[in-house]
Each structure stands twice: as C-alpha cells, then as structure tokens.
Design an enzyme around this catalytic site. Structure first.
Site, PDB file in Angstrom:
ATOM      1  CD  GLU A   1       1.486   3.047   4.489  1.00 34.67           C
ATOM      2  OE1 GLU A   1       0.279   3.312   4.448  1.00 34.67           O
ATOM      3  OE2 GLU A   1       1.946   1.900   4.356  1.00 34.67           O
TER       4      GLU A   1
ATOM      5  CG  ASP B   1       0.181   1.649  -0.357  1.00 36.52           C
ATOM      6  OD1 ASP B   1       0.856   1.671   0.689  1.00 36.52           O
ATOM      7  OD2 ASP B   1      -0.511   0.673  -0.692  1.00 36.52           O
TER       8      ASP B   1
ATOM      9  CG  ASP C   1      -1.937  -2.226  -3.601  1.00 38.41           C
ATOM     10  OD1 ASP C   1      -1.245  -2.319  -2.571  1.00 38.41           O
ATOM     11  OD2 ASP C   1      -2.396  -3.201  -4.219  1.00 38.41           O
TER      12      ASP C   1
END
Length: 165
Positions: free
Chosen positions: A67, A8, A139
């Site tokens: 992502e 992430d 996160d």
C-alpha cells in the site's frame, strides 16, 4: 500461476497476505501480522525488514504488492508509516522481488467497487473471494486485499495483451 505477497505496512503491526493467482482463479495461501516488539524506532524497522524477509523465504512469492502512503492528519505518523513501508520494500527488493504499489482507494475500489469503502467491507470481500471462514485480523485482511488488487491488475493487463494480438 503467480504467487503474490501483499503488505499492509505499519510501524507497530505490519499485515501480510499471500495468494496464488492462476487461470483457475485465486487461492489463499497464508496471512497474518508481524507484531513489532522493539521500543526504539530503528529496531522496529529492523523487525519489519526481518519479518518480511522471513515471510518471503517461507512462502516464496514471485511478486510483492504494498500500500502507498497517504497523508492523514498527523505528519509524524505518515513519516513513520513511510519508513515502515521502506523497510518492507527493501526486504522484497533484497530478495529480488518486483514491488508494485497501490493506493488505498484503488484497493478498495477494486475489491468493493467504492474507493471510500470501510475496512470491514474490504475484509468481507476478501473473505468471500478467498473462501475464508472465521475471524481475521484487519491488518491481515488489508494485506490480502492489496495482493488481490494486484492479482486483478495482472489479470486485466494479461487480457489487454491478448486482445492486442
């Protein structure tokens, strides 16, 4: 069995999550955050590259999932996120990992069944699917969600290939 590193990306905090996917199911390996200390942006990108490289060396994943960048309200933030993402991708490809990309909505849809799910809902499902107790940095849970999304994608592709035979 395949070991997957989920990332992430962020220019201040980059989350990571490592899972193993096998015919016996999913297994949690590790998760955490790379906290960027540098003030100037090029040094932050170097810290992301170095941090992801260290995680790859430590946990030896076979694939990496990250992502995709989405455009929010602030174009400058999206550009910085894109650069942070690029540093993480370069760390993976530098160690010959195949890198797979997933949109945030796709990750949420896969884990929660709703593309507009809240981060807390995603975190809850990550903890349930991996049997994790206690608190977890958001996160890190987002990174684990990305690795779980990729594991699910691999499972579906595998089933389709078996069905085609």
């Amino acid at each position: 069995m395949i070991r997957i590193l989920g990332i992430d990306p962020g220019s201040r905090i980059t989350g990571y999550g490592v899972v193993e996917s096998s015919s016996q199911g999913l297994r949690y390996i590790a998760s955490g955050c790379i906290r960027i200390q540098a003030v100037d942006f090029p040094q932050r990108l170097k810290q992301i590259f170095d941090g992801v490289s260290e995680i790859i060396s430590l946990y030896k994943p076979q694939q990496m999932a990250i992502e995709q960048v989405f455009m929010h309200k602030n174009a400058d933030s999206a550009l910085k996120l894109g650069q942070a993402r690029g540093a993480a991708i370069c760390a993976g490809t530098h160690q010959d990992l195949p890198v797979f990309e997933y949109a945030a909505r796709q990750v949420k849809q896969t884990l929660v069944g709703k593309g507009s799910a809240e981060k807390q809902q995603v975190q809850y499902m990550v903890k349930i699917l991996l049997g994790i107790q206690g608190n977890m940095q958001i996160d890190a849970s987002d990174a684990l969600a990305i690795s779980l999304c990729h594991a699910r994608h691999l499972d579906i592709v595998g089933r389709m290939q078996k069905a085609a035979v």
